[in-house]
Write a protein that holds these residues in place. Structure first.
Motif, PDB file in Angstrom:
ATOM      1  N   THR A  40      -9.305  -0.009  -4.694  1.00 61.44           N
ATOM      2  CA  THR A  40      -8.098   0.446  -4.001  1.00 61.44           C
ATOM      3  C   THR A  40      -7.018   0.871  -4.988  1.00 61.44           C
ATOM      4  O   THR A  40      -7.102   0.575  -6.181  1.00 61.44           O
ATOM      5  CB  THR A  40      -7.495  -0.675  -3.124  1.00 61.44           C
ATOM      6  OG1 THR A  40      -7.013  -1.722  -3.974  1.00 61.44           O
ATOM      7  CG2 THR A  40      -8.484  -1.225  -2.129  1.00 61.44           C
ATOM      8  N   THR A  41      -5.977   1.495  -4.452  1.00 63.82           N
ATOM      9  CA  THR A  41      -4.754   1.736  -5.210  1.00 63.82           C
ATOM     10  C   THR A  41      -3.783   0.602  -4.860  1.00 63.82           C
ATOM     11  O   THR A  41      -4.034  -0.175  -3.925  1.00 63.82           O
ATOM     12  CB  THR A  41      -4.121   3.093  -4.834  1.00 63.82           C
ATOM     13  OG1 THR A  41      -3.640   3.004  -3.486  1.00 63.82           O
ATOM     14  CG2 THR A  41      -5.118   4.233  -4.959  1.00 63.82           C
ATOM     15  N   SER A  42      -2.671   0.548  -5.564  1.00 61.66           N
ATOM     16  CA  SER A  42      -1.682  -0.503  -5.292  1.00 61.66           C
ATOM     17  C   SER A  42      -1.102  -0.377  -3.877  1.00 61.66           C
ATOM     18  O   SER A  42      -0.628  -1.362  -3.316  1.00 61.66           O
ATOM     19  CB  SER A  42      -0.567  -0.473  -6.330  1.00 61.66           C
ATOM     20  OG  SER A  42       0.082   0.776  -6.306  1.00 61.66           O
ATOM     21  N   ALA A  43      -1.156   0.806  -3.309  1.00 57.30           N
ATOM     22  CA  ALA A  43      -0.637   1.004  -1.948  1.00 57.30           C
ATOM     23  C   ALA A  43      -1.374   0.117  -0.943  1.00 57.30           C
ATOM     24  O   ALA A  43      -0.781  -0.336   0.038  1.00 57.30           O
ATOM     25  CB  ALA A  43      -0.753   2.466  -1.546  1.00 57.30           C
ATOM     26  N   TYR A  44      -2.653  -0.155  -1.178  1.00 58.43           N
ATOM     27  CA  TYR A  44      -3.427  -0.979  -0.251  1.00 58.43           C
ATOM     28  C   TYR A  44      -2.888  -2.415  -0.222  1.00 58.43           C
ATOM     29  O   TYR A  44      -2.855  -3.047   0.835  1.00 58.43           O
ATOM     30  CB  TYR A  44      -4.916  -0.959  -0.601  1.00 58.43           C
ATOM     31  CG  TYR A  44      -5.771  -1.610   0.464  1.00 58.43           C
ATOM     32  CD1 TYR A  44      -5.971  -0.988   1.696  1.00 58.43           C
ATOM     33  CD2 TYR A  44      -6.355  -2.860   0.260  1.00 58.43           C
ATOM     34  CE1 TYR A  44      -6.739  -1.588   2.689  1.00 58.43           C
ATOM     35  CE2 TYR A  44      -7.130  -3.456   1.242  1.00 58.43           C
ATOM     36  CZ  TYR A  44      -7.312  -2.819   2.456  1.00 58.43           C
ATOM     37  OH  TYR A  44      -8.070  -3.418   3.439  1.00 58.43           O
ATOM     38  N   THR A  45      -2.462  -2.926  -1.370  1.00 60.02           N
ATOM     39  CA  THR A  45      -1.880  -4.271  -1.416  1.00 60.02           C
ATOM     40  C   THR A  45      -0.659  -4.322  -0.507  1.00 60.02           C
ATOM     41  O   THR A  45      -0.508  -5.263   0.283  1.00 60.02           O
ATOM     42  CB  THR A  45      -1.497  -4.640  -2.864  1.00 60.02           C
ATOM     43  OG1 THR A  45      -2.680  -4.579  -3.669  1.00 60.02           O
ATOM     44  CG2 THR A  45      -0.906  -6.039  -2.944  1.00 60.02           C
ATOM     45  N   ASP A  46       0.188  -3.301  -0.588  1.00 60.34           N
ATOM     46  CA  ASP A  46       1.372  -3.230   0.290  1.00 60.34           C
ATOM     47  C   ASP A  46       0.959  -3.160   1.753  1.00 60.34           C
ATOM     48  O   ASP A  46       1.595  -3.766   2.620  1.00 60.34           O
ATOM     49  CB  ASP A  46       2.231  -2.016  -0.069  1.00 60.34           C
ATOM     50  CG  ASP A  46       2.795  -2.103  -1.488  1.00 60.34           C
ATOM     51  OD1 ASP A  46       2.962  -3.225  -2.006  1.00 60.34           O
ATOM     52  OD2 ASP A  46       3.057  -1.036  -2.078  1.00 60.34           O
ATOM     53  N   GLU A  47      -0.119  -2.421   2.038  1.00 57.89           N
ATOM     54  CA  GLU A  47      -0.612  -2.311   3.420  1.00 57.89           C
ATOM     55  C   GLU A  47      -1.104  -3.668   3.937  1.00 57.89           C
ATOM     56  O   GLU A  47      -0.865  -4.020   5.104  1.00 57.89           O
ATOM     57  CB  GLU A  47      -1.736  -1.271   3.506  1.00 57.89           C
ATOM     58  CG  GLU A  47      -1.254   0.156   3.304  1.00 57.89           C
ATOM     59  CD  GLU A  47      -2.389   1.170   3.138  1.00 57.89           C
ATOM     60  OE1 GLU A  47      -3.567   0.835   3.403  1.00 57.89           O
ATOM     61  OE2 GLU A  47      -2.086   2.314   2.732  1.00 57.89           O
ATOM     62  N   MET A  48      -1.781  -4.455   3.078  1.00 56.07           N
ATOM     63  CA  MET A  48      -2.260  -5.778   3.496  1.00 56.07           C
ATOM     64  C   MET A  48      -1.080  -6.691   3.827  1.00 56.07           C
ATOM     65  O   MET A  48      -1.106  -7.405   4.838  1.00 56.07           O
ATOM     66  CB  MET A  48      -3.134  -6.418   2.406  1.00 56.07           C
ATOM     67  CG  MET A  48      -4.470  -5.748   2.210  1.00 56.07           C
ATOM     68  SD  MET A  48      -5.615  -6.683   1.145  1.00 56.07           S
ATOM     69  CE  MET A  48      -4.773  -6.690  -0.428  1.00 56.07           C
ATOM     70  N   ILE A  49      -0.044  -6.663   2.993  1.00 55.64           N
ATOM     71  CA  ILE A  49       1.142  -7.493   3.238  1.00 55.64           C
ATOM     72  C   ILE A  49       1.844  -7.036   4.522  1.00 55.64           C
ATOM     73  O   ILE A  49       2.221  -7.853   5.364  1.00 55.64           O
ATOM     74  CB  ILE A  49       2.100  -7.457   2.021  1.00 55.64           C
ATOM     75  CG1 ILE A  49       1.441  -8.197   0.840  1.00 55.64           C
ATOM     76  CG2 ILE A  49       3.458  -8.070   2.364  1.00 55.64           C
ATOM     77  CD1 ILE A  49       2.148  -8.033  -0.489  1.00 55.64           C
TER      78      ILE A  49
END
Length: 149
Positions: A40-49
């Motif tokens: 993933t890109t870092s954007a996915y981490t934000d999406e999970m949160i």
């Protein structure tokens, strides 16, 4: 599973005995494992949160276990998993299953792969003997061996 567990869970996806100050931090660790493995890109981490902020702690699916994920999106490069075992459990706000010490990050490229990977994990985690072994496994190889059984 048709593909090898190593493809979905490489060594770079493991973060064992890490510290998190809260549930967001725990999800960031899961996101880090997904990013470092090229899933993933870092954007996915934000999406999970954002998913937990919007829908609540439904990702805490069993006592002590959270399955951090979001919908397939542009931020998912490949289907994969990350495995975060916390040195100290944190609360996610799920009365029935808090506190959480194991966070599995799941990134699915599409719905089919997403479900395939989730089903393999669920099978291992629903086996009490395998579940207990996963909590004390010391290495990536050991964890993958338990999941592959």
């Amino acid at each position: 599973m048709a593909t090898k567990i190593e493809e979905f869970l490489p060594d770079s996806a493991f973060l064992i005995d890490r510290q998190a100050k809260d549930w967001r931090d725990a999800i960031r660790l899961a996101g880090k494992g997904l990013e470092e493995s090229g899933f993933t890109t870092s954007a996915y981490t934000d999406e999970m949160i954002a998913t937990v902020e919007k829908m609540g702690p439904y990702i805490v699916i069993a006592p002590g276990l959270a399955l951090a994920h979001s919908r397939p999106s542009e931020a998912v490069l490949h289907t994969g998993l990350s495995w975060v075992r916390l040195s100290q459990a944190v609360a996610f706000g799920n009365k029935a299953n808090d506190p959480v010490s194991l966070v599995i990050g799941l990134a699915g490229r599409d719905e089919n792969e997403h479900l395939q990977v989730m089903s393999a994990i669920a099978k291992a985690l629903s086996n009490p003997k395998a579940n207990a072994a996963l909590k004390s496994a010391a290495s990536a190889e050991e964890i993958r061996a338990i999941l592959s059984e």
